[in-house]
Scaffold this active site. Structure first.
Site, mmCIF file in Angstrom:
data_model
loop_
_atom_site.group_PDB
_atom_site.id
_atom_site.type_symbol
_atom_site.label_atom_id
_atom_site.label_comp_id
_atom_site.label_asym_id
_atom_site.label_seq_id
_atom_site.Cartn_x
_atom_site.Cartn_y
_atom_site.Cartn_z
ATOM 1 N N GLY A 95 0.796 -1.229 0.000
ATOM 2 C CA GLY A 95 0.000 0.000 0.000
ATOM 3 C C GLY A 95 0.820 1.266 0.000
ATOM 4 C CB SER A 96 4.426 2.052 -0.374
ATOM 5 O OG SER A 96 4.738 1.490 -1.631
ATOM 6 C CG ASN A 97 2.906 2.856 -5.592
ATOM 7 O OD1 ASN A 97 3.433 3.846 -6.077
ATOM 8 N ND2 ASN A 97 3.505 1.673 -5.555
ATOM 9 C CG MET A 154 -0.185 -8.700 -7.795
ATOM 10 S SD MET A 154 0.965 -7.744 -8.779
ATOM 11 C CE MET A 154 2.296 -8.895 -8.877
ATOM 12 N NE ARG A 155 -6.185 -13.189 -9.050
ATOM 13 C CZ ARG A 155 -5.017 -13.523 -8.516
ATOM 14 N NH1 ARG A 155 -3.922 -12.912 -8.886
ATOM 15 N NH2 ARG A 155 -4.921 -14.487 -7.614
ATOM 16 C CG ASN A 193 -0.558 -1.542 -13.572
ATOM 17 O OD1 ASN A 193 -0.666 -1.564 -12.341
ATOM 18 N ND2 ASN A 193 0.227 -2.386 -14.221
ATOM 19 C CG HIS A 238 5.108 -3.158 -14.724
ATOM 20 N ND1 HIS A 238 4.551 -4.327 -14.237
ATOM 21 C CD2 HIS A 238 6.294 -3.508 -15.286
ATOM 22 C CE1 HIS A 238 5.365 -5.338 -14.501
ATOM 23 N NE2 HIS A 238 6.425 -4.873 -15.134
#
Ligand code: GRF
Length: 213
Positions: A11-13, A83-84, A100, A102
């Site tokens: 959850g850092s982002n 991650m889905r 997203n 990455h």
């Protein structure tokens, strides 16, 4: 603009997006008990866990996601450790409004463990990519990229940390730039209409000194 942040990790982002004043109306996790849910709780954000294993197919999982997103009147979606793959109907419902982040310079090292892949390949540079989400894996139009050096004695941990520092600096400003209509999509290319502080055409002017250990 009311955002949902889809999570599954520390959850850092999510924390960084909140620090950049993104209006987060809903947090959805695909895993139970993750740090990101604690971040959501600490900030009093609406949050829910929707476990993929509880559904028979990707389409059914997508329907459950859409139900939650529509109930909360979500306008745009940020994936941060989710991650889905999203199903086609969900991608279409928020077309051009799902992002997203990455931990590599796509199209290199898509998929799982991008940091480990970069180390295994011995690349000297990897980085961070923010892209629009389509039905593929890490394959949508690229909005912004930042290179990050790989140092000789890097471990997955040290390189991940350096990458995370950059992620936290750029995700919020890029999503804010989207809100301000600073860029538009042309085919599979994203063209920046006007630059925002630090960014020139989606290229973040980060000095190597900002990447140091
Ligand atoms: C980030 O490295 C992001 O690039 C990847 O998943 C990680 C999530 O980390 N997609 P966190 O949960 O935001 O700390």
């Amino acid at each position: 603009m009311k955002w949902a942040v889809l999570v599954g990790g520390k959850g850092s982002n999510l924390q960084a997006l909140l620090d950049h004043s993104l209006e987060v109306g809903l947090v959805i996790s695909h895993r139970e008990g993750v740090g990101a849910l604690q971040v959501a709780e600490a900030h009093g954000l609406a949050h829910t866990t929707i476990l993929p294993g509880a559904f028979g197919s990707r389409a059914e999982y997508g329907q459950a996601l859409r139900d939650a997103l529509e109930r909360t009147h979500i306008e745009a979606i940020a994936l941060a450790g989710f991650m889905r793959w999203l199903d086609g109907e969900t991608v279409a419902a928020w077309s051009g409004k799902i992002f997203n982040i990455h931990p590599s310079l796509l199209p290199a090292f898509g998929g799982m463990n991008a940091v480990g892949q970069a180390l295994a390949h011995g690349v000297r540079w990897t980085g961070v990519t923010i892209h629009l989400v389509d039905e593929g894996e890490d394959s949508g139009p690229i909005v912004a990229q930042v290179p990050v050096p790989v140092l000789g004695d890097d471990t997955e941990e040290s390189l991940s940390e350096r990458i995370h520092r950059i992620e936290h600096q750029i995700y919020g400003p890029v999503l804010k730039a989207f809100e301000a209509e600073s860029f538009g999509v042309h085919g599979r290319r994203v063209i920046w209409r006007h630059d925002i502080e630090g960014f020139e055409g989606g290229r973040y002017a980060v000095g190597i000194d900002q990447c140091d250990r």
